[in-house]
Design a protein around this motif. Structure first.
Motif, PDB file in Angstrom:
ATOM      1  N   THR A 194       0.718  -1.169  -0.127  1.00 33.91           N
ATOM      2  CA  THR A 194      -0.172  -0.059  -0.029  1.00 33.91           C
ATOM      3  C   THR A 194       0.920   1.226  -0.230  1.00 33.91           C
ATOM      4  O   THR A 194       0.571   2.232  -0.560  1.00 33.91           O
ATOM      5  N   LYS A 195       2.250   1.098   0.431  1.00 34.62           N
ATOM      6  CA  LYS A 195       3.041   2.278   0.583  1.00 34.62           C
ATOM      7  C   LYS A 195       3.540   2.752  -0.755  1.00 34.62           C
ATOM      8  O   LYS A 195       3.512   3.842  -1.152  1.00 34.62           O
ATOM      9  N   ILE A 196       3.568   1.730  -1.725  1.00 32.69           N
ATOM     10  CA  ILE A 196       3.967   1.954  -3.031  1.00 32.69           C
ATOM     11  C   ILE A 196       2.891   2.385  -3.763  1.00 32.69           C
ATOM     12  O   ILE A 196       3.052   3.179  -4.593  1.00 32.69           O
ATOM     13  N   VAL A 197       1.960   1.887  -3.567  1.00 32.32           N
ATOM     14  CA  VAL A 197       0.500   2.373  -4.307  1.00 32.32           C
ATOM     15  C   VAL A 197       0.511   3.936  -3.986  1.00 32.32           C
ATOM     16  O   VAL A 197       0.446   4.606  -4.926  1.00 32.32           O
ATOM     17  N   GLY A 198       0.501   4.394  -2.686  1.00 29.23           N
ATOM     18  CA  GLY A 198       0.249   5.720  -2.355  1.00 29.23           C
ATOM     19  C   GLY A 198       1.371   6.563  -2.785  1.00 29.23           C
ATOM     20  O   GLY A 198       1.403   7.801  -3.359  1.00 29.23           O
ATOM     21  N   LEU A 199       2.618   6.040  -2.838  1.00 28.30           N
ATOM     22  CA  LEU A 199       3.602   7.005  -3.663  1.00 28.30           C
ATOM     23  C   LEU A 199       3.566   7.134  -5.149  1.00 28.30           C
ATOM     24  O   LEU A 199       3.747   7.883  -5.651  1.00 28.30           O
ATOM     25  N   SER A 200       2.931   5.928  -5.616  1.00 27.44           N
ATOM     26  CA  SER A 200       2.868   5.789  -7.184  1.00 27.44           C
ATOM     27  C   SER A 200       1.725   6.901  -7.614  1.00 27.44           C
ATOM     28  O   SER A 200       1.758   7.599  -8.520  1.00 27.44           O
ATOM     29  N   VAL A 201       0.724   7.109  -6.619  1.00 23.67           N
ATOM     30  CA  VAL A 201      -0.301   8.035  -6.800  1.00 23.67           C
ATOM     31  C   VAL A 201       0.278   9.421  -6.814  1.00 23.67           C
ATOM     32  O   VAL A 201      -0.126  10.315  -7.537  1.00 23.67           O
ATOM     33  N   LEU A 202       1.095   9.681  -5.566  1.00 27.72           N
ATOM     34  CA  LEU A 202       1.703  11.087  -5.545  1.00 27.72           C
ATOM     35  C   LEU A 202       2.568  11.342  -6.653  1.00 27.72           C
ATOM     36  O   LEU A 202       2.476  12.406  -7.400  1.00 27.72           O
ATOM     37  N   ILE A 203       3.100  10.465  -7.159  1.00 28.50           N
ATOM     38  CA  ILE A 203       3.911  10.827  -8.413  1.00 28.50           C
ATOM     39  C   ILE A 203       3.241  10.941  -9.672  1.00 28.50           C
ATOM     40  O   ILE A 203       3.525  11.798 -10.502  1.00 28.50           O
ATOM     41  N   LEU A 215       5.463  22.352  -7.907  1.00 31.51           N
ATOM     42  CA  LEU A 215       4.624  21.386  -6.949  1.00 31.51           C
ATOM     43  C   LEU A 215       4.785  19.818  -7.842  1.00 31.51           C
ATOM     44  O   LEU A 215       4.955  19.048  -7.097  1.00 31.51           O
ATOM     45  N   GLY A 216       4.518  20.080  -8.994  1.00 36.79           N
ATOM     46  CA  GLY A 216       4.754  18.361  -9.708  1.00 36.79           C
ATOM     47  C   GLY A 216       6.421  18.008  -9.642  1.00 36.79           C
ATOM     48  O   GLY A 216       6.167  16.876  -9.221  1.00 36.79           O
ATOM     49  N   VAL A 217       7.503  18.817  -9.427  1.00 35.43           N
ATOM     50  CA  VAL A 217       8.675  18.214  -9.352  1.00 35.43           C
ATOM     51  C   VAL A 217       8.872  17.925  -7.967  1.00 35.43           C
ATOM     52  O   VAL A 217       9.337  16.915  -7.703  1.00 35.43           O
ATOM     53  N   GLY A 218       8.108  18.710  -7.169  1.00 34.50           N
ATOM     54  CA  GLY A 218       8.237  18.448  -5.596  1.00 34.50           C
ATOM     55  C   GLY A 218       7.495  17.040  -5.368  1.00 34.50           C
ATOM     56  O   GLY A 218       8.142  16.172  -4.612  1.00 34.50           O
ATOM     57  N   CYS A 219       6.230  16.680  -5.935  1.00 37.91           N
ATOM     58  CA  CYS A 219       5.645  15.240  -5.906  1.00 37.91           C
ATOM     59  C   CYS A 219       6.430  14.381  -6.331  1.00 37.91           C
ATOM     60  O   CYS A 219       6.661  12.898  -5.773  1.00 37.91           O
ATOM     61  N   ILE A 220       7.142  14.509  -7.647  1.00 36.22           N
ATOM     62  CA  ILE A 220       7.866  13.427  -8.085  1.00 36.22           C
ATOM     63  C   ILE A 220       8.912  13.141  -7.383  1.00 36.22           C
ATOM     64  O   ILE A 220       9.366  12.068  -7.137  1.00 36.22           O
ATOM     65  N   GLY A 221       9.707  13.983  -7.015  1.00 34.89           N
ATOM     66  CA  GLY A 221      10.896  13.900  -6.170  1.00 34.89           C
ATOM     67  C   GLY A 221      10.628  13.313  -4.754  1.00 34.89           C
ATOM     68  O   GLY A 221      11.262  12.399  -4.584  1.00 34.89           O
ATOM     69  N   ILE A 222       9.676  13.670  -4.078  1.00 30.28           N
ATOM     70  CA  ILE A 222       9.353  13.142  -2.556  1.00 30.28           C
ATOM     71  C   ILE A 222       8.947  11.586  -3.070  1.00 30.28           C
ATOM     72  O   ILE A 222       9.394  10.729  -2.280  1.00 30.28           O
ATOM     73  N   GLY A 223       8.007  11.166  -4.131  1.00 32.03           N
ATOM     74  CA  GLY A 223       7.808  10.045  -4.443  1.00 32.03           C
ATOM     75  C   GLY A 223       8.820   9.112  -4.889  1.00 32.03           C
ATOM     76  O   GLY A 223       8.975   7.821  -4.250  1.00 32.03           O
ATOM     77  N   ILE A 224       9.696   9.370  -5.535  1.00 28.01           N
ATOM     78  CA  ILE A 224      10.946   8.680  -5.679  1.00 28.01           C
ATOM     79  C   ILE A 224      11.861   8.332  -4.718  1.00 28.01           C
ATOM     80  O   ILE A 224      12.344   7.338  -4.527  1.00 28.01           O
ATOM     81  N   TYR A 225      12.028   9.625  -4.075  1.00 28.50           N
ATOM     82  CA  TYR A 225      13.105   9.545  -2.900  1.00 28.50           C
ATOM     83  C   TYR A 225      12.298   8.263  -2.017  1.00 28.50           C
ATOM     84  O   TYR A 225      13.080   7.480  -1.565  1.00 28.50           O
ATOM     85  N   SER A 226      11.020   8.401  -1.604  1.00 29.89           N
ATOM     86  CA  SER A 226      10.609   7.622  -0.859  1.00 29.89           C
ATOM     87  C   SER A 226      10.759   5.903  -1.131  1.00 29.89           C
ATOM     88  O   SER A 226      10.851   5.327  -0.396  1.00 29.89           O
ATOM     89  N   GLU A 269      17.438  -7.472  -5.443  1.00 26.81           N
ATOM     90  CA  GLU A 269      18.397  -7.231  -6.299  1.00 26.81           C
ATOM     91  C   GLU A 269      18.594  -5.932  -6.577  1.00 26.81           C
ATOM     92  O   GLU A 269      19.792  -5.283  -6.608  1.00 26.81           O
ATOM     93  N   MET A 270      17.524  -5.107  -6.752  1.00 23.77           N
ATOM     94  CA  MET A 270      17.523  -3.757  -6.854  1.00 23.77           C
ATOM     95  C   MET A 270      18.152  -3.031  -5.729  1.00 23.77           C
ATOM     96  O   MET A 270      18.704  -1.913  -5.747  1.00 23.77           O
ATOM     97  N   THR A 271      17.390  -3.553  -4.653  1.00 27.02           N
ATOM     98  CA  THR A 271      18.052  -2.852  -3.202  1.00 27.02           C
ATOM     99  C   THR A 271      19.460  -2.668  -3.046  1.00 27.02           C
ATOM    100  O   THR A 271      20.088  -1.758  -2.886  1.00 27.02           O
ATOM    101  N   LYS A 272      19.936  -3.715  -3.470  1.00 25.03           N
ATOM    102  CA  LYS A 272      21.595  -3.937  -3.384  1.00 25.03           C
ATOM    103  C   LYS A 272      22.123  -3.104  -4.531  1.00 25.03           C
ATOM    104  O   LYS A 272      23.044  -2.430  -4.195  1.00 25.03           O
ATOM    105  N   THR A 273      21.485  -2.822  -5.775  1.00 17.58           N
ATOM    106  CA  THR A 273      22.084  -2.139  -6.757  1.00 17.58           C
ATOM    107  C   THR A 273      21.953  -0.717  -6.391  1.00 17.58           C
ATOM    108  O   THR A 273      23.047  -0.025  -6.509  1.00 17.58           O
ATOM    109  N   PHE A 274      20.977   0.013  -5.672  1.00 21.18           N
ATOM    110  CA  PHE A 274      20.919   1.244  -5.330  1.00 21.18           C
ATOM    111  C   PHE A 274      21.472   1.610  -3.774  1.00 21.18           C
ATOM    112  O   PHE A 274      21.916   2.658  -3.562  1.00 21.18           O
ATOM    113  N   GLU A 275      22.148   0.644  -2.963  1.00 22.63           N
ATOM    114  CA  GLU A 275      22.870   0.953  -1.754  1.00 22.63           C
ATOM    115  C   GLU A 275      24.270   1.267  -2.197  1.00 22.63           C
ATOM    116  O   GLU A 275      24.638   0.970  -3.093  1.00 22.63           O
TER     117      GLU A 275
END
Length: 296
Positions: free
Chosen positions: A105-114, A266-277, A290-296
């Motif tokens: 559900t967290k990913i769903v919410g963040l996707s909506v925000l983006i 506002l758009g850039v802010g929503c996209i940025g916050i969503g992707i960061y989260s 695998e992706m988590t390891k890639t981004f760490e």
């Protein structure tokens, strides 16, 4: 090199199918329109109308316009059917092939925000480019599309433009084309290229710009979450807001530049916050680990 060529071949093949179906269906619709024009007219009058060139084309265009998005629906469903058929023939699980995996559900919410952020930014892009002479015709074409949507019943417009089309486009572009590129190309290149392809197939100067942005954002988020559902949500939110905006007759007289700037920020802010989260969310499926390891 052989594997890269195979990926390119897969991308090219599906694009040809996608564009070929659109051209084929549109050709059939136009032939039907021409036949309808001819019915009830004397032969001499019909040939005179045909020889008028632009006037004849305009009549055919006006007859075809109301069916534009129904044609889109038919084309999209045919593409989805072909994707399913190819997977069936190759004895592949379609869910795995196009990355249909559950998201929390967290990913769903963040996707909506983006999705909200993408729309807010893109409406600014449309208004700015629409005032540049180079994009005047593209902007006029977008206005025509809006008028076609407004003539459709609200429920049908939302269903086709807001939900079905985004879902099938995500299946094709993020579920097939992106996955084919990702296998044999650097991930950054795969994300950008599939985004550019998604923009270019819209074949409208302004749409190329903002659809490319949507494609790149969706591509990154899908890669990060390991599921096309995140891209589907972003795309659906963007398209549904756009439909609502159109049905409410908003934006017909343009938008003040001060409002455009605010929307884009506002758009850039929503996209940025969503992707960061999303980057900080622990993805529990195998691909996500695998992706988590890639981004760490």
């Amino acid at each position: 090199m052989k594997e890269k060529a195979k990926s390119i071949g897969t991308v090219f093949g599906y694009l040809m199918v996608y564009l070929g179906i659109q051209l084929g269906i549109n050709f059939v619709i136009q032939v039907v329109a021409v036949v309808n024009v001819a019915i009830g007219m004397e032969e001499s009058a019909y040939y005179e109308l045909m020889n008028s060139g632009e006037a004849f084309s305009q009549i055919v265009l006006e007859m075809v316009k109301p069916y534009t998005f129904y044609v889109v629906l038919i084309c999209d469903l045919m593409v989805l059917g072909i994707i399913w058929l190819v997977a069936k023939c190759r004895k592949q699980k379609l869910r795995d092939k196009i990355w249909i995996k559950k998201i929390n559900t967290k990913i769903v919410g963040l996707s909506v925000l983006i999705g909200i952020g993408v729309y807010a930014f893109n409406i600014g892009v449309v208004e700015i480019l629409g005032n540049i002479e180079l994009f005047r015709l593209s902007y006029a074409a977008l206005q025509d599309v809006s008028s076609i949507i407004k003539e459709m019943p609200f429920a049908i417009g939302i269903m086709i433009v807001g939900i079905i089309a985004p879902f099938i486009e995500e299946v094709l572009f993020r579920g097939i084309i992106f996955q084919a590129l990702k296998k044999n190309f650097d991930i950054a290149i795969a994300i950008v290229v599939q985004g550019l392809i998604f923009g270019l197939v819209h074949m409208n100067g302004i749409q190329v710009v903002y659809a490319t942005l949507i494609g790149i954002v969706c591509g990154y988020v899908v890669y990060r979450t390991g599921s096309i559902w995140s891209g589907v949500i972003i795309h659906i939110v963007n398209n549904c807001i756009s439909c609502l905006y159109t049905y409410m007759n908003m934006g017909e007289n343009g938008i003040f530049y001060s409002v455009i700037v605010i929307l884009m920020i506002l758009g850039v802010g929503c996209i940025g916050i969503g992707i960061y989260s999303i980057n900080r969310v622990e993805i529990k499926n195998k691909v996500g680990v695998e992706m988590t390891k890639t981004f760490e």
